[in-house]
Design a protein around this motif. Structure first.
Motif, PDB file in Angstrom:
ATOM      1  N   LYS A  85     -27.643  12.732 -15.668  1.00  0.00           N
ATOM      2  CA  LYS A  85     -28.225  11.526 -16.274  1.00  0.00           C
ATOM      3  C   LYS A  85     -29.640  11.797 -16.781  1.00  0.00           C
ATOM      4  O   LYS A  85     -30.007  11.388 -17.889  1.00  0.00           O
ATOM      5  N   GLU A 101     -31.391   7.397 -10.728  1.00  0.00           N
ATOM      6  CA  GLU A 101     -31.352   7.012  -9.319  1.00  0.00           C
ATOM      7  C   GLU A 101     -30.005   6.438  -8.926  1.00  0.00           C
ATOM      8  O   GLU A 101     -29.192   6.101  -9.777  1.00  0.00           O
ATOM      9  N   LYS A 102     -29.795   6.384  -7.609  1.00  0.00           N
ATOM     10  CA  LYS A 102     -28.618   5.754  -7.008  1.00  0.00           C
ATOM     11  C   LYS A 102     -27.316   6.417  -7.423  1.00  0.00           C
ATOM     12  O   LYS A 102     -26.390   5.768  -7.923  1.00  0.00           O
ATOM     13  N   ASP A 103     -27.229   7.723  -7.207  1.00  0.00           N
ATOM     14  CA  ASP A 103     -26.005   8.457  -7.494  1.00  0.00           C
ATOM     15  C   ASP A 103     -26.051   9.765  -6.714  1.00  0.00           C
ATOM     16  O   ASP A 103     -27.046  10.077  -6.060  1.00  0.00           O
ATOM     17  N   LEU A 110     -27.138  12.688 -10.916  1.00  0.00           N
ATOM     18  CA  LEU A 110     -28.532  12.363 -11.236  1.00  0.00           C
ATOM     19  C   LEU A 110     -29.116  13.379 -12.206  1.00  0.00           C
ATOM     20  O   LEU A 110     -29.820  13.017 -13.151  1.00  0.00           O
TER      21      LEU A 110
END
Length: 149
Positions: free
Chosen positions: A56, A46-48, A53
């Motif tokens: 990751k 999250e938060k990309d 994402l």
């Protein structure tokens, strides 16, 4: 529902859906091995930006090479059903699909097909969603699946 019952139901559904028994067996063995090795079969990122994402999440799952072997033919089946621009979020984000395709090729895939059975006309849907422009430069082939004559 217990995990075993879920896996049994999934294997029946996949078999009915047309996957060969050996494919279902390989998938079930992979799930059992992942459980035994305490490897997650779900990853959260999250938060990309979308491409980061995907990277990751795949890293958390052990990398795309765990799923795609050198020389393999890969089918990526995102949601590309509707002729809507990416901002409408009616289809899978084109950057997500592009990153999955890129990771497949990096893992050694010989060919990557991207396909869906669209509700709207395939040519228009693939273009409007941004998916055609996202995956063609990477070498993926867009395939249309249709029951229309």
């Amino acid at each position: 529902m217990k995990r075993r019952e879920l896996l049994q139901r999934l294997s029946v559904m996949l078999t009915v859906a047309g996957l060969s028994g050996s494919s279902v067996g390989k998938w079930l063995r992979w799930l059992k091995e992942a459980e035994a090795a305490k490897v997650s079969t779900v990853a959260v990122a999250e938060k990309d930006v979308p491409s980061a994402l995907v990277r990751k999440a795949m890293k958390a799952l052990g990398g795309m090479g765990k799923f795609v072997k050198r020389g393999s033919h890969v089918v990526v089946k995102p949601n590309i059903a509707f002729a809507r621009p990416p901002e409408g979020a009616a289809t899978t984000n084109p950057y997500v699909i592009a990153e999955v395709v890129r990771l497949c090729f990096e893992a050694g895939a010989r060919e990557v097909l991207v396909l869906d059975h669209t509700v709207d006309l395939p040519r228009i849907t693939y273009a409007m969603s941004g998916i055609a422009d996202a995956v063609r430069p990477l070498g993926a082939r867009l395939v249309t699946v249709s029951h229309r004559d």
